[in-house]
Scaffold this motif. Structure first.
Motif, short mmCIF file in Angstrom:
data_model
loop_
_atom_site.label_atom_id
_atom_site.label_comp_id
_atom_site.label_asym_id
_atom_site.label_seq_id
_atom_site.Cartn_x
_atom_site.Cartn_y
_atom_site.Cartn_z
N ALA A 25 0.82 -1.21 0.00
CA ALA A 25 0.00 0.00 0.00
C ALA A 25 0.85 1.26 0.00
CB ALA A 25 -0.93 0.00 1.21
N VAL A 26 2.06 1.16 0.55
CA VAL A 26 2.94 2.34 0.63
C VAL A 26 3.97 2.34 -0.50
CG1 VAL A 26 4.66 3.52 2.03
CG2 VAL A 26 2.63 2.53 3.11
N LEU A 27 4.64 1.22 -0.70
CA LEU A 27 5.78 1.19 -1.60
C LEU A 27 5.39 1.26 -3.08
CD1 LEU A 27 8.00 -1.48 0.21
CD2 LEU A 27 8.18 1.02 0.31
N VAL A 28 4.34 0.55 -3.47
CA VAL A 28 3.96 0.53 -4.89
C VAL A 28 3.54 1.91 -5.38
CG1 VAL A 28 2.33 -0.40 -6.56
CG2 VAL A 28 3.44 -1.92 -4.93
N PRO A 29 2.64 2.64 -4.68
CA PRO A 29 2.32 3.99 -5.14
C PRO A 29 3.51 4.94 -5.15
CG PRO A 29 0.63 3.20 -3.65
CD PRO A 29 1.77 2.22 -3.58
N LEU A 30 4.38 4.82 -4.13
CA LEU A 30 5.57 5.67 -4.11
C LEU A 30 6.46 5.38 -5.30
CD1 LEU A 30 6.56 5.68 -0.32
CD2 LEU A 30 5.48 7.52 -1.64
N SER A 31 6.63 4.11 -5.62
CA SER A 31 7.43 3.74 -6.79
C SER A 31 6.82 4.26 -8.07
CB SER A 31 7.57 2.22 -6.85
OG SER A 31 8.16 1.81 -8.05
N ASN A 32 5.52 4.22 -8.17
CA ASN A 32 4.84 4.69 -9.37
C ASN A 32 4.92 6.20 -9.53
OD1 ASN A 32 1.81 5.77 -10.28
ND2 ASN A 32 2.69 4.22 -11.65
N LEU A 33 4.82 6.92 -8.42
CA LEU A 33 4.72 8.38 -8.50
C LEU A 33 6.06 9.09 -8.51
CD1 LEU A 33 1.74 8.92 -6.01
CD2 LEU A 33 1.67 9.08 -8.50
N PHE A 34 7.05 8.52 -7.82
CA PHE A 34 8.27 9.29 -7.59
C PHE A 34 9.52 8.72 -8.27
CE2 PHE A 34 5.53 10.21 -3.90
CZ PHE A 34 5.43 11.59 -4.06
N LEU A 35 9.48 7.49 -8.72
CA LEU A 35 10.64 6.94 -9.40
C LEU A 35 10.51 7.15 -10.91
CD1 LEU A 35 11.32 3.57 -7.52
CD2 LEU A 35 12.46 5.78 -7.24
N PRO A 36 11.59 7.47 -11.61
CA PRO A 36 11.51 7.66 -13.06
C PRO A 36 11.20 6.35 -13.77
CG PRO A 36 13.79 7.70 -12.33
CD PRO A 36 12.95 7.70 -11.09
N ALA A 37 10.62 6.45 -14.95
CA ALA A 37 10.25 5.26 -15.71
C ALA A 37 11.45 4.40 -16.06
CB ALA A 37 9.49 5.66 -16.97
#
Length: 379
Positions: A25-37
């Motif tokens: 719930a925390v890591l997946v959205p953070l990875s999607n929103l803040f890490l570059p493609a």
């Protein structure tokens, strides 16, 4: 008090399951929103939405495991409760479109304008309010389950007869929702959603929030089911599963216990459907198809009936396999593979994936040699 009770009665696999869900719930959205493609740890929005759908199915599987794995009620109609919750959410999302539809009508959805409806049906009233819609997500499946269970359980309908009746129920709803004059979009269903709570439903941040909410609600559903099965009520429910007649002879009102668990399970399935619709973008009568309810039974059997965690695992594994195998040359053979998987699990893995894995691990630990104690040093 309730939290302390749940923590004291939480087993190891349940704790691991909750930790994984909260981490996702925390890591997946953070990875999607803040890490570059370009990052290897970036989770694309499409993948996040796909796994959000899997987790909705997992919540549906947990709800079915509550009644089948612990109460012995094999429901072949849980897809109906899932679809009703989805339709309740779909009505809210359709009301948020307003004048942005194809025909620009601020009140009537496009399909009603096309069919020359003159006014909004009374059962659409109130769905412009999110709290009212969420109330209906619980109330509609719960009320249907309560009324159905009241008559079925008081009449002592059990076994395959109850399963057939639940399947007939979902098929009747399938035929009803296919009708255009029902006011639910007919065979096309409800789609072309725009907003949810004022946020663009296609926005990346909204998709991330929906994924996190799905993880949280799956964890909440698991805790509710776990709280029921480890309580005194749960002990009676398990006794009903193992020996219903003896439990009745001991003085317990078996029908009331079954009715309670069946209604709670239906509400959980409705929540799963409500989370499913905004992530998939459509709800139509095909969700009522009896085959969907039967497939849910397969998820629970594959993962491990009577374990809750196994049911969620089975839902994710089977649907992941479905995504993989239906996108290539294996697509025409998927249903054969699914049926074969169910037969293999029933014959050779009756405890499912999770139960079999735990049994093998326990056997390995038991057969492992224990180290000999070192002799005490001489004085």
């Amino acid at each position: 008090m309730i939290t302390r009770f749940l923590l004291q009665n939480m087993d190891k696999r349940g704790g691991i399951f909750l930790a994984i869900l909260l981490g996702l719930a925390v890591l997946v959205p953070l990875s999607n929103l803040f890490l570059p493609a370009s990052s290897p740890f970036h989770v694309p929005t499409s993948t996040m939405s796909l796994w959000g759908k899997y987790l909705c199915y997992a919540l549906l599987a947990v709800s079915l495991d509550l009644v089948w794995g612990y109460c012995g009620i094999l429901s072949l109609g849980h897809g109906a409760f899932f679809a009703l919750g989805g339709y309740a959410m779909g009505l809210y999302l359709m009301r948020q479109i307003g004048s942005r539809g194809v025909y620009g009508n601020p009140i009537l959805p496009d399909f009603m304008v096309f069919l020359n409806w003159q006014e909004l049906p009374w059962y659409w009233w109130g769905f412009s309010s999110f709290p009212f819609a969420m109330l209906m997500v619980l109330a509609v499946p719960g009320l249907l389950a309560f009324v159905f269970g009241w008559f079925a359980f008081r009449s002592r309908v059990t076994g395959v007869y109850l399963s057939i009746i639940t399947q007939a129920l979902t098929y009747a709803l399938l035929l009803a929702f296919f009708r255009n004059d029902m006011g639910f979009g007919g065979n096309n269903g409800l789609t072309d959603f725009k907003d949810i709570l004022g946020f663009n439903i296609q926005a990346q941040t909204t998709r991330a929030a929906l994924f996190s909410m799905t993880c949280v609600m799956l964890a909440a559903g698991f805790l509710i089911a776990r709280g029921i099965v480890v309580s005194k009520l749960g002990k009676v429910v398990i006794a009903i599963r193992d020996a219903e007649s003896r439990t009745r002879f001991l003085g317990y009102r078996v029908d009331r216990f079954k009715l309670f668990v069946f209604t709670v399970s239906a509400c959980m399935a409705g929540v799963a459907g409500a989370l499913y619709v905004p992530q998939v973008g459509i709800i139509n009568p095909s969700e009522f198809a009896p085959a969907n309810s039967i497939e849910t039974v397969i998820w629970v059997a594959v993962g491990g009936r009577g374990s809750l965690v196994g049911a969620a695992l089975g839902a994710v594994v089977v649907n992941w396999a479905k995504t993989v195998f239906t996108s290539g040359f294996m697509a025409p053979y998927w249903l054969f593979a699914l049926g074969g998987l169910f037969v293999v699990v029933t014959l050779f893995l009756p405890k499912g994936i999770l139960g079999t894995a735990e049994a093998l691990w326990a056997r390995r630990r038991k057969s492992a040699p224990t180290p000999a104690a070192e002799p005490a040093p001489a004085e």
